[in-house]
Design an enzyme around this catalytic site. Structure first.
Site, PDB file in Angstrom:
ATOM      1  N   VAL A  22     -10.088  -1.859   1.180  1.00 32.02           N
ATOM      2  CA  VAL A  22     -10.397  -3.167   0.568  1.00 32.02           C
ATOM      3  C   VAL A  22      -9.109  -3.869   0.145  1.00 32.02           C
ATOM      4  O   VAL A  22      -8.915  -5.060   0.389  1.00 32.02           O
ATOM      5  CB  VAL A  22     -11.338  -2.992  -0.652  1.00 32.02           C
ATOM      6  CG1 VAL A  22     -11.419  -4.253  -1.482  1.00 32.02           C
ATOM      7  CG2 VAL A  22     -12.736  -2.596  -0.197  1.00 32.02           C
ATOM      8  N   LYS A  23      -8.177  -3.113  -0.464  1.00 33.72           N
ATOM      9  CA  LYS A  23      -6.938  -3.726  -0.964  1.00 33.72           C
ATOM     10  C   LYS A  23      -6.109  -4.312   0.168  1.00 33.72           C
ATOM     11  O   LYS A  23      -5.605  -5.433   0.061  1.00 33.72           O
ATOM     12  CB  LYS A  23      -6.112  -2.699  -1.750  1.00 33.72           C
ATOM     13  CG  LYS A  23      -6.710  -2.410  -3.110  1.00 33.72           C
ATOM     14  CD  LYS A  23      -5.893  -1.426  -3.900  1.00 33.72           C
ATOM     15  CE  LYS A  23      -6.513  -1.240  -5.277  1.00 33.72           C
ATOM     16  NZ  LYS A  23      -5.740  -0.346  -6.117  1.00 33.72           N
ATOM     17  N   SER A  52     -11.991  19.304  11.051  1.00 38.29           N
ATOM     18  CA  SER A  52     -10.601  18.956  11.345  1.00 38.29           C
ATOM     19  C   SER A  52      -9.655  19.483  10.247  1.00 38.29           C
ATOM     20  O   SER A  52      -8.532  19.912  10.539  1.00 38.29           O
ATOM     21  CB  SER A  52     -10.532  17.431  11.470  1.00 38.29           C
ATOM     22  OG  SER A  52      -9.265  17.013  11.736  1.00 38.29           O
ATOM     23  N   LYS A  56      -6.686  22.183  10.991  1.00 39.97           N
ATOM     24  CA  LYS A  56      -5.284  21.934  10.621  1.00 39.97           C
ATOM     25  C   LYS A  56      -4.774  23.004   9.648  1.00 39.97           C
ATOM     26  O   LYS A  56      -3.623  23.439   9.747  1.00 39.97           O
ATOM     27  CB  LYS A  56      -5.149  20.533  10.008  1.00 39.97           C
ATOM     28  CG  LYS A  56      -3.715  20.066   9.899  1.00 39.97           C
ATOM     29  CD  LYS A  56      -3.626  18.562   9.740  1.00 39.97           C
ATOM     30  CE  LYS A  56      -2.191  18.094   9.690  1.00 39.97           C
ATOM     31  NZ  LYS A  56      -2.057  16.653   9.768  1.00 39.97           N
ATOM     32  N   ALA A  57      -5.668  23.424   8.715  1.00 37.55           N
ATOM     33  CA  ALA A  57      -5.279  24.442   7.736  1.00 37.55           C
ATOM     34  C   ALA A  57      -4.916  25.740   8.462  1.00 37.55           C
ATOM     35  O   ALA A  57      -3.918  26.401   8.130  1.00 37.55           O
ATOM     36  CB  ALA A  57      -6.411  24.676   6.750  1.00 37.55           C
ATOM     37  N   ARG A  78      -5.197   3.269   8.283  1.00 37.68           N
ATOM     38  CA  ARG A  78      -4.378   2.748   9.371  1.00 37.68           C
ATOM     39  C   ARG A  78      -4.237   1.246   9.211  1.00 37.68           C
ATOM     40  O   ARG A  78      -5.248   0.541   9.079  1.00 37.68           O
ATOM     41  CB  ARG A  78      -5.116   3.054  10.671  1.00 37.68           C
ATOM     42  CG  ARG A  78      -4.225   3.330  11.804  1.00 37.68           C
ATOM     43  CD  ARG A  78      -5.003   4.012  12.897  1.00 37.68           C
ATOM     44  NE  ARG A  78      -4.840   5.456  12.859  1.00 37.68           N
ATOM     45  CZ  ARG A  78      -5.568   6.304  13.575  1.00 37.68           C
ATOM     46  NH1 ARG A  78      -6.526   5.858  14.356  1.00 37.68           N
ATOM     47  NH2 ARG A  78      -5.332   7.592  13.503  1.00 37.68           N
ATOM     48  N   LYS A 113       8.043  10.278  18.839  1.00 33.27           N
ATOM     49  CA  LYS A 113       7.713  11.703  19.007  1.00 33.27           C
ATOM     50  C   LYS A 113       7.779  12.090  20.488  1.00 33.27           C
ATOM     51  O   LYS A 113       7.653  11.227  21.350  1.00 33.27           O
ATOM     52  CB  LYS A 113       6.310  11.977  18.467  1.00 33.27           C
ATOM     53  CG  LYS A 113       6.285  12.165  16.969  1.00 33.27           C
ATOM     54  CD  LYS A 113       4.951  12.712  16.537  1.00 33.27           C
ATOM     55  CE  LYS A 113       5.121  13.880  15.606  1.00 33.27           C
ATOM     56  NZ  LYS A 113       3.852  14.441  15.173  1.00 33.27           N
ATOM     57  N   GLU A 140      -2.467   9.342   3.538  1.00 30.49           N
ATOM     58  CA  GLU A 140      -1.478   8.971   4.569  1.00 30.49           C
ATOM     59  C   GLU A 140      -1.761   7.560   5.072  1.00 30.49           C
ATOM     60  O   GLU A 140      -2.883   7.245   5.463  1.00 30.49           O
ATOM     61  CB  GLU A 140      -1.540   9.954   5.745  1.00 30.49           C
ATOM     62  CG  GLU A 140      -0.474   9.628   6.788  1.00 30.49           C
ATOM     63  CD  GLU A 140      -0.555  10.547   7.996  1.00 30.49           C
ATOM     64  OE1 GLU A 140       0.355  11.350   8.187  1.00 30.49           O
ATOM     65  OE2 GLU A 140      -1.549  10.450   8.747  1.00 30.49           O
ATOM     66  N   ILE A 154      -6.000   6.512  22.833  1.00 31.97           N
ATOM     67  CA  ILE A 154      -6.240   7.119  24.154  1.00 31.97           C
ATOM     68  C   ILE A 154      -5.658   8.536  24.186  1.00 31.97           C
ATOM     69  O   ILE A 154      -6.327   9.495  24.599  1.00 31.97           O
ATOM     70  CB  ILE A 154      -5.575   6.264  25.276  1.00 31.97           C
ATOM     71  CG1 ILE A 154      -6.072   4.820  25.254  1.00 31.97           C
ATOM     72  CG2 ILE A 154      -5.727   6.921  26.656  1.00 31.97           C
ATOM     73  CD1 ILE A 154      -7.491   4.613  25.686  1.00 31.97           C
TER      74      ILE A 154
HETATM   75  P1  0O2 Z   1      -5.974  13.419  13.202  1.00 34.04           P
HETATM   76  O1  0O2 Z   1      -7.084  13.932  14.038  1.00 34.04           O
HETATM   77  O2  0O2 Z   1      -5.565  12.026  13.545  1.00 34.04           O
HETATM   78  O3  0O2 Z   1      -6.233  13.580  11.745  1.00 34.04           O
HETATM   79  P2  0O2 Z   1       4.058  18.027  11.426  1.00 34.04           P
HETATM   80  O4  0O2 Z   1       3.711  19.353  11.999  1.00 34.04           O
HETATM   81  O5  0O2 Z   1       4.383  18.051   9.970  1.00 34.04           O
HETATM   82  O6  0O2 Z   1       5.033  17.261  12.281  1.00 34.04           O
HETATM   83  P3  0O2 Z   1       1.664  16.575  10.725  1.00 34.04           P
HETATM   84  O7  0O2 Z   1       1.526  17.163   9.385  1.00 34.04           O
HETATM   85  O8  0O2 Z   1       0.412  16.541  11.546  1.00 34.04           O
HETATM   86  O9  0O2 Z   1       2.716  17.243  11.660  1.00 34.04           O
HETATM   87  O10 0O2 Z   1       2.290  15.157  10.471  1.00 34.04           O
HETATM   88  P4  0O2 Z   1       2.556  14.010  11.492  1.00 34.04           P
HETATM   89  O11 0O2 Z   1       3.296  14.500  12.686  1.00 34.04           O
HETATM   90  O12 0O2 Z   1       3.187  12.959  10.680  1.00 34.04           O
HETATM   91  O13 0O2 Z   1       1.085  13.591  12.004  1.00 34.04           O
HETATM   92  C1  0O2 Z   1       0.102  13.135  11.151  1.00 34.04           C
HETATM   93  C2  0O2 Z   1      -0.900  12.351  11.948  1.00 34.04           C
HETATM   94  O14 0O2 Z   1      -0.215  11.418  12.785  1.00 34.04           O
HETATM   95  C3  0O2 Z   1      -1.744  13.130  12.915  1.00 34.04           C
HETATM   96  O15 0O2 Z   1      -2.804  13.723  12.237  1.00 34.04           O
HETATM   97  C4  0O2 Z   1      -2.180  12.052  13.883  1.00 34.04           C
HETATM   98  O16 0O2 Z   1      -3.173  11.223  13.311  1.00 34.04           O
HETATM   99  C5  0O2 Z   1      -0.910  11.244  14.020  1.00 34.04           C
HETATM  100  N1  0O2 Z   1      -0.092  11.784  15.104  1.00 34.04           N
HETATM  101  C6  0O2 Z   1       1.050  12.487  14.997  1.00 34.04           C
HETATM  102  N2  0O2 Z   1       1.536  12.803  16.208  1.00 34.04           N
HETATM  103  C7  0O2 Z   1       0.685  12.286  17.116  1.00 34.04           C
HETATM  104  C8  0O2 Z   1       0.655  12.254  18.554  1.00 34.04           C
HETATM  105  O17 0O2 Z   1       1.517  12.790  19.239  1.00 34.04           O
HETATM  106  N3  0O2 Z   1      -0.407  11.619  19.122  1.00 34.04           N
HETATM  107  C9  0O2 Z   1      -1.379  10.986  18.404  1.00 34.04           C
HETATM  108  N4  0O2 Z   1      -2.359  10.381  19.069  1.00 34.04           N
HETATM  109  N5  0O2 Z   1      -1.383  11.010  17.043  1.00 34.04           N
HETATM  110  C10 0O2 Z   1      -0.362  11.645  16.419  1.00 34.04           C
HETATM  111  P5  0O2 Z   1      -3.585  14.965  12.865  1.00 34.04           P
HETATM  112  O18 0O2 Z   1      -4.096  15.821  11.764  1.00 34.04           O
HETATM  113  O19 0O2 Z   1      -2.716  15.664  13.865  1.00 34.04           O
HETATM  114  O20 0O2 Z   1      -4.746  14.322  13.658  1.00 34.04           O
END
Ligand code: 0O2
Length: 270
Positions: A22-23, A52, A56-57, A78, A113, A140, A154
């Site tokens: 909202v903000k 999820s 991740k954990a 986002r 990346k 985040e 994608i």
């Molecule tokens: P979801 O399903 O979106 O929640 P690290 O191991 O510390 O580098 P970390 O903690 O995952 O990784 O942090 P990072 O790299 O900042 O990524 C956080 C989120 O950024 C991810 O969450 C994704 O949403 C997005 N992201 C990072 N790298 C990629 C990528 O290569 N491709 C896409 N599509 N998204 C990315 P999650 O939990 O991985 O996924």
């Protein structure tokens, strides 16, 4: 952990995502209401699903009881921009806010990346008020362009489809597509000021038309029907000319007409 406990844990995150969305949406509206270009184009938010979080954990070896401290993206918002330059504007805006504290930042826009992923990440701490009092949670914020967002969605679906083992030939295609998005973002940046001008005048015209229509509606209580019809016809005639200055003059004339009627009404009472 019991499902009910998960629900309790996730409640403040749900609230944070709603509030933050909202903000940021409101900031967008404030820019547009003032006829200004908004560096924010779209806002979306989500709370990570339990599956999820567990996945991740497990991957990061975070014990369940440490999830809230060590998993930064349970709440995720986002912020989508039109141009790469807007990302920095949004980042500065977030840094200055008093209702969210930036804990860390990752610049995947300038430090792309390996996958080709680009986005600006900020981890913030944010306070929400729950039934049990104030709670500060981590969230985040991902700030990226429309192009970066398109690619990321994608690629994310591909990761899901191939269980994070995207075949080499698809990975190569995704990398090529990521490079194409970099070129697209650059091309768009080169016409940013023209696009901003066009969008600004569109917004100014939209705000002006809505102000004129409000003024005409207010006149319904003051003027007679014949005069209102004349004013409306005049409005349509000027509108078709596509000339903002004429519309602005017309709006000022409406103000004067309304003022005249109000003065008349006051005279009648005195
Ligand atoms: P979801 O399903 O979106 O929640 P690290 O191991 O510390 O580098 P970390 O903690 O995952 O990784 O942090 P990072 O790299 O900042 O990524 C956080 C989120 O950024 C991810 O969450 C994704 O949403 C997005 N992201 C990072 N790298 C990629 C990528 O290569 N491709 C896409 N599509 N998204 C990315 P999650 O939990 O991985 O996924």
């Amino acid at each position: 952990m019991e499902i009910q406990l998960w629900r309790e844990i996730l409640t403040p995150y749900e609230l944070a995502v709603r509030e933050l969305t909202v903000k940021f949406e409101h900031l967008m509206k404030e820019y547009r209401d003032r006829g200004m270009y908004s560096p924010i184009e779209q806002v979306t938010g989500r709370v990570k699903t339990i599956s999820s979080i567990l996945e991740k954990a497990q991957k990061k070896q975070i014990p369940i009881e440490k999830i809230e401290e060590n998993m930064y993206d349970i709440a995720g918002v986002r912020i989508i921009c039109q141009f790469v330059e807007d990302i920095q504007m949004v980042v500065e805006m977030i840094r200055k806010r008093s209702d969210m504290k930036v804990q860390s930042e990752r610049d995947y826009v300038n430090h792309v990346k390996e996958s080709g992923y680009r986005s600006y990440h900020m981890i913030i701490s944010y306070e929400v008020q729950t039934l049990y009092g104030a709670r500060t949670i981590l969230a985040e914020l991902q700030v990226r362009t429309l192009g970066m967002n398109f690619w990321s969605i994608i690629e994310h679906s591909m990761q899901y489809k191939y269980h994070k083992n995207i075949p080499e030939h698809i990975r190569k295609k995704l990398l090529k597509a990521a490079q194409a998005i970099v070129v697209l973002d650059k091309e768009m940046s080169s016409v940013r000021s023209e696009i901003m001008d066009a969008q600004n005048s569109f917004q100014i015209q939209a705000n002006l038309v809505s102000e004129i229509l409000n003024n005409i509606q207010n006149l319904y209580h003051l003027a007679n029907k014949r005069e209102i019809i004349k004013i409306q016809d005049e409005f349509y005639r000027i509108y078709e000319m596509n000339d903002i200055e004429r519309l602005q003059r017309f709006n000022k004339e409406l103000d004067l007409i309304a003022e005249g009627y109000r003065a008349q009404a006051l005279d009648q009472y005195t």
